[in-house]
Enzyme design. Sequence first.
Site, PDB file in Angstrom:
ATOM      1  N   ASN A 128       0.997  -1.136  -0.087  1.00  0.00           N
ATOM      2  CA  ASN A 128      -0.229  -0.059  -0.052  1.00  0.00           C
ATOM      3  C   ASN A 128       0.915   1.331   0.029  1.00  0.00           C
ATOM      4  O   ASN A 128       2.100   1.308   0.604  1.00  0.00           O
ATOM      5  CB  ASN A 128      -0.656  -0.098   1.454  1.00  0.00           C
ATOM      6  N   HIS A 130       0.919   5.209   0.982  1.00  0.00           N
ATOM      7  CA  HIS A 130       0.206   6.094   1.901  1.00  0.00           C
ATOM      8  C   HIS A 130       0.995   7.599   1.942  1.00  0.00           C
ATOM      9  O   HIS A 130       2.215   7.369   1.912  1.00  0.00           O
ATOM     10  CB  HIS A 130       0.184   5.506   3.245  1.00  0.00           C
ATOM     11  N   SER A 157       4.903   6.714   2.040  1.00  0.00           N
ATOM     12  CA  SER A 157       5.622   5.456   2.449  1.00  0.00           C
ATOM     13  C   SER A 157       4.905   4.251   1.554  1.00  0.00           C
ATOM     14  O   SER A 157       3.635   4.375   1.273  1.00  0.00           O
ATOM     15  CB  SER A 157       5.341   5.104   3.904  1.00  0.00           C
ATOM     16  N   ASP A 166      -2.522   1.101   7.724  1.00  0.00           N
ATOM     17  CA  ASP A 166      -1.282   1.843   7.491  1.00  0.00           C
ATOM     18  C   ASP A 166      -0.233   1.499   8.539  1.00  0.00           C
ATOM     19  O   ASP A 166       0.725   2.348   8.806  1.00  0.00           O
ATOM     20  CB  ASP A 166      -1.732   3.405   7.640  1.00  0.00           C
TER      21      ASP A 166
HETATM   22  C1  GAR Z   1      -2.204   8.958  -3.165  1.00  0.00           C
HETATM   23  O1  GAR Z   1      -1.625  10.279  -2.693  1.00  0.00           O
HETATM   24  C2  GAR Z   1      -2.011   7.860  -2.013  1.00  0.00           C
HETATM   25  O2  GAR Z   1      -1.116   7.787  -1.341  1.00  0.00           O
HETATM   26  C3  GAR Z   1      -3.394   8.029  -1.511  1.00  0.00           C
HETATM   27  O3  GAR Z   1      -4.271   8.244  -2.277  1.00  0.00           O
HETATM   28  C4  GAR Z   1      -3.774   8.856  -3.526  1.00  0.00           C
HETATM   29  C5  GAR Z   1      -4.223   8.412  -4.626  1.00  0.00           C
HETATM   30  O4  GAR Z   1      -3.773   9.172  -5.714  1.00  0.00           O
HETATM   31  N1  GAR Z   1      -3.641   6.941  -0.472  1.00  0.00           N
HETATM   32  C6  GAR Z   1      -4.151   6.962   0.752  1.00  0.00           C
HETATM   33  O5  GAR Z   1      -4.484   7.875   1.309  1.00  0.00           O
HETATM   34  C7  GAR Z   1      -4.563   5.558   1.328  1.00  0.00           C
HETATM   35  N2  GAR Z   1      -4.620   5.914   2.752  1.00  0.00           N
HETATM   36  P1  GAR Z   1      -4.038   8.680  -7.060  1.00  0.00           P
HETATM   37  O6  GAR Z   1      -5.410   8.033  -7.198  1.00  0.00           O
HETATM   38  O7  GAR Z   1      -3.744   9.843  -7.953  1.00  0.00           O
HETATM   39  O8  GAR Z   1      -2.716   7.674  -7.400  1.00  0.00           O
END
Ligand code: GAR
Length: 218
Positions: A128, A130, A157, A166
């Site tokens: 994952n 984050h 991360s 997480d």
């Molecule tokens: C990313 O910033 C990722 O780290 C976050 O969602 C975004 C997705 O961006 N994930 C979380 O917050 C999970 N807890 P994307 O759809 O443009 O790849």
Amino acid sequence: MKNIKEYIVSPELKEYFKFVPKLRIAVLASGNGSNFQNLVNLSKEDKLDIEIVKLITNNFKAGCIEKAISSNISYEVINDKDYKSRENFEEEIINLITENEIELVVMAGWMKIVSEKFIDSFKNRIINIHPSILPSYKGANAINNAFINKSLITGCSVHFVVPEVDSGELIIQAALPVKYSETINILKDKIQTLEHIILPQAISEAGQIIRSKLMDKY
Ligand code: GAR
């Protein structure tokens, strides 16, 4: 892509591992899909030895769907709201991943918490990304929380997924200074740029671990 002058990535992978045949991955995403698109690009350019076998999303309005269509990647919308229980919803995803002989499941903006049963189905094969330096700022709104809290350093991360949200063993992290003369949107863009650096590296690293364990069996 935003040009970031000051950042650190640890550990720094000099080059991606080679996978022959290519590593079979499924991407789980709920949103815009910029990380997904970045993986598609690296795969199409033959820079990263992955085959994105499926994009799975729980959100029929997610931007990642358009990206899958225009990149010719097979996708599936599995909307949790269409299922009686989380168990049924997850079962559908588990079946899809199993049927497609996926080696690594990549959560890239996946906003559903998964159960222990789900994680056990693909033990040490789910990662994952984050947007914080874990263990700081777990959960939703990590970037906002770092900004509100006036953190001076933040980042992103990639970790193996375990039942606690997480958490799980870290694979790679990136850090950058937070500049309060800049807007939060600039910070979000910068973090996203770093995500596009570390997620492929983490996939490469996790893939290498998975493939070498497979070799140990023989
Ligand atoms: C990313 O910033 C990722 O780290 C976050 O969602 C975004 C997705 O961006 N994930 C979380 O917050 C999970 N807890 P994307 O759809 O443009 O790849």
